[in-house]
Design an enzyme around this catalytic site. Structure first.
Site, PDB file in Angstrom:
ATOM      1  N   GLY A   1       7.050   0.040  12.877  1.00 12.17           N
ATOM      2  CA  GLY A   1       6.453  -0.231  11.561  1.00 12.17           C
ATOM      3  C   GLY A   1       7.178   0.576  10.497  1.00 12.17           C
TER       4      GLY A   1
ATOM      5  N   GLY B   1       7.071  -0.302   6.515  1.00 10.62           N
ATOM      6  CA  GLY B   1       5.833  -0.250   5.740  1.00 10.62           C
ATOM      7  C   GLY B   1       5.808   0.942   4.793  1.00 10.62           C
ATOM      8  N   GLN B   2       4.648   1.100   4.138  1.00 11.87           N
ATOM      9  CA  GLN B   2       4.522   2.128   3.104  1.00 11.87           C
ATOM     10  C   GLN B   2       4.764   3.530   3.671  1.00 11.87           C
ATOM     11  OE1 GLN B   2       0.622   2.977   1.632  1.00 11.87           O
ATOM     12  NE2 GLN B   2       1.338   3.826  -0.306  1.00 11.87           N
TER      13      GLN B   2
ATOM     14  N   ASP C   1      10.823  -2.573  13.152  1.00  8.61           N
ATOM     15  CA  ASP C   1       9.743  -3.306  12.478  1.00  8.61           C
ATOM     16  C   ASP C   1       9.888  -4.763  12.867  1.00  8.61           C
ATOM     17  OD1 ASP C   1       7.914  -4.435  10.386  1.00  8.61           O
ATOM     18  OD2 ASP C   1       8.011  -2.402   9.614  1.00  8.61           O
ATOM     19  N   ILE C   2       8.858  -5.549  12.539  1.00  6.34           N
ATOM     20  CA  ILE C   2       8.916  -6.968  12.865  1.00  6.34           C
ATOM     21  C   ILE C   2       9.772  -7.721  11.843  1.00  6.34           C
ATOM     22  CG2 ILE C   2       6.817  -7.668  11.604  1.00  6.34           C
ATOM     23  CD1 ILE C   2       6.261  -9.110  14.532  1.00  6.34           C
ATOM     24  N   ARG C   3      10.060  -7.046  10.712  1.00  4.88           N
ATOM     25  CA  ARG C   3      10.905  -7.642   9.662  1.00  4.88           C
ATOM     26  C   ARG C   3      11.817  -6.560   9.102  1.00  4.88           C
ATOM     27  NH1 ARG C   3       8.396  -5.493   4.940  1.00  4.88           N
ATOM     28  NH2 ARG C   3       6.460  -4.555   5.631  1.00  4.88           N
TER      29      ARG C   3
ATOM     30  N   ASP D   1       8.537  -6.404  17.894  1.00  2.00           N
ATOM     31  CA  ASP D   1       7.125  -6.766  17.795  1.00  2.00           C
ATOM     32  C   ASP D   1       6.364  -5.738  18.630  1.00  2.00           C
ATOM     33  OD1 ASP D   1       4.593  -7.744  18.168  1.00  2.00           O
ATOM     34  OD2 ASP D   1       5.219  -9.746  18.825  1.00  2.00           O
TER      35      ASP D   1
ATOM     36  N   TYR E   1     -10.916  -3.285  10.397  1.00  2.00           N
ATOM     37  CA  TYR E   1      -9.902  -2.234  10.447  1.00  2.00           C
ATOM     38  C   TYR E   1     -10.522  -0.917  10.935  1.00  2.00           C
ATOM     39  CZ  TYR E   1      -6.455   1.059   8.456  1.00  2.00           C
ATOM     40  OH  TYR E   1      -5.541   2.051   8.257  1.00  2.00           O
TER      41      TYR E   1
ATOM     42  N   LYS F   1      -9.670   1.323  14.251  1.00  2.00           N
ATOM     43  CA  LYS F   1      -9.222   2.721  14.195  1.00  2.00           C
ATOM     44  C   LYS F   1     -10.182   3.625  14.971  1.00  2.00           C
ATOM     45  CE  LYS F   1      -5.388   2.406  11.906  1.00  2.00           C
ATOM     46  NZ  LYS F   1      -4.112   2.693  12.587  1.00  2.00           N
TER      47      LYS F   1
HETATM   48  N1  SER Z   1      -5.431   2.842   2.914  1.00  4.07           N
HETATM   49  C1  SER Z   1      -6.009   2.090   3.977  1.00  4.07           C
HETATM   50  C2  SER Z   1      -6.657   0.867   3.493  1.00  4.07           C
HETATM   51  O1  SER Z   1      -7.033   0.836   2.335  1.00  4.07           O
HETATM   52  C3  SER Z   1      -7.040   2.914   4.680  1.00  4.07           C
HETATM   53  O2  SER Z   1      -6.476   3.526   5.778  1.00  4.07           O
HETATM   54  O3  SER Z   1      -6.830  -0.039   4.236  1.00  4.07           O
END
Ligand code: SER
Length: 313
Positions: free
Chosen positions: A9, A12-13, A35-37, A53, A143, A147
């Site tokens: 990943g 990503g950010q 990453d996948i892209r 992946d 989500y 987690k």
């Molecule tokens: N920043 C994340 C979200 O907003 C939380 O872990 O989904």
């Protein structure tokens, strides 16, 4: 002994900045980004990169053997807002990628794992202010459920199979190199982009919704600090609370106005408001302070300065 690191990943950010930071620290060829892209040009040109992946165990196992990887940072995940739209895809990605990495740890094919958790593990029945490490945790988002489950599995694999897995419950992360994607705290990044490009921002949360936040440099520092801590200093093997700052959209807008006096904010809360309402407004991270000397450096003023300076280009 030379160690080789894999970041999953990496585009990503968080992954982008973690890749730069780890390459700086351990040498660019010793840190494999995946990453996948594909990611930004800067990232792609900064060292080895593989398309991967994270839910494909065989591909992951092969890549780890090929590069003789010993440490994995698993940053691939579907964030809170997107996960509400695609619950099963979110569960599949967030859980299977974690199981793949934990099982490689169990098989002793890797030595150390970093996996990020989130303030989303808390829920509407959790005390909102200064939320402690151990408290009621009844996440109400897809989500958050992924987690929270992930945290239980990390602790289980540590206790049962001696897997060295380490984790942080990140607050909302603010950064300028790569945009966040699909989170509830994304407004705190979008606001700076829109302030500069349009002079105004329509916030998808209410003005008084306080959430725990952190500038990316602090998050990267915490991540590396935790990964470098002595084994026995890492007493929590589910995930550590981590605090930076806490503010509302209104307070953030005021801090932007100090730099850009004509900036205007309006509020148009959408489905993300309910997600934000279920999360803490501030976090108590005394365990991270005690166990591995955690201390955040960035407050809102400094974050705003650095964000605007860098985004202005
Ligand atoms: N920043 C994340 C979200 O907003 C939380 O872990 O989904």
């Amino acid at each position: 002994m030379q160690k080789y690191i894999l970041i999953i990943g990496a585009c990503g950010q968080i992954g982008t900045e973690l890749t730069f930071a780890l390459r700086e620290k351990y040498g660019k060829d010793n840190v494999v980004a995946s990453d996948i892209r594909e990611g930004t040009d800067n990232l792609m040109q900064s060292g080895p990169f593989e398309i991967l992946d994270a839910t494909d165990y065989d591909a992951l196992e092969e890549l780890i053997a090929y590069y003789e990887i010993s440490e994995v940072y698993l940053m691939a995940a579907m964030l809170s807002a997107t996960a509400e739209k695609f619950p099963m895809r979110a569960w599949n990605l967030n859980m299977n990628s974690l199981f793949n990495v934990l099982n490689l740890g169990k098989e002793k094919k890797i030595d150390k794992i970093f996996w990020p958790s989130s303030i989303a593990v808390f829920g509407p029945n959790t005390p909102k202010e200064n939320t402690p490490q151990n408290t009621i945790m009844e996440p109400s988002t897809v989500y958050g459920i992924s987690k929270q489950s992930g945290e239980r599995w990390c602790e289980y694999y540590f206790n049962k199979y001696d897997v060295d897995v380490r984790s942080i419950r990140y607050p909302g992360l603010i950064s300028w190199k790569t945009m966040p994607g699909g989170g509830t705290t994304d407004y705190a990044v979008e606001i700076y982009h829109k302030a500069l490009s349009e002079g105004s921002y329509a916030c998808f949360l209410k003005k008084d919704t306080a959430l725990p936040m952190m500038f990316m440099d602090d998050a990267i520092k915490a991540t590396i600090q935790l990964m470098e801590a002595d084994d026995d200093a890492v007493k929590i093997r589910s995930s550590y609370n981590l605090a930076g700052m806490s503010f509302t959209p209104k307070e953030m807008a005021e801090s932007v106005k100090k730099q850009l006096p004509s900036f205007q904010i309006s509020y148009a809360p959408d489905f993300r408001q309910a997600i934000a309402d279920s999360w803490p407004s501030s976090i108590d991270d005394v365990e991270a302070q005690q166990d591995w000397n955690w201390k955040a450096e960035f407050n809102l003023e400094r974050t705003t300065q650095v964000m605007l300076e860098n985004l202005k280009g």
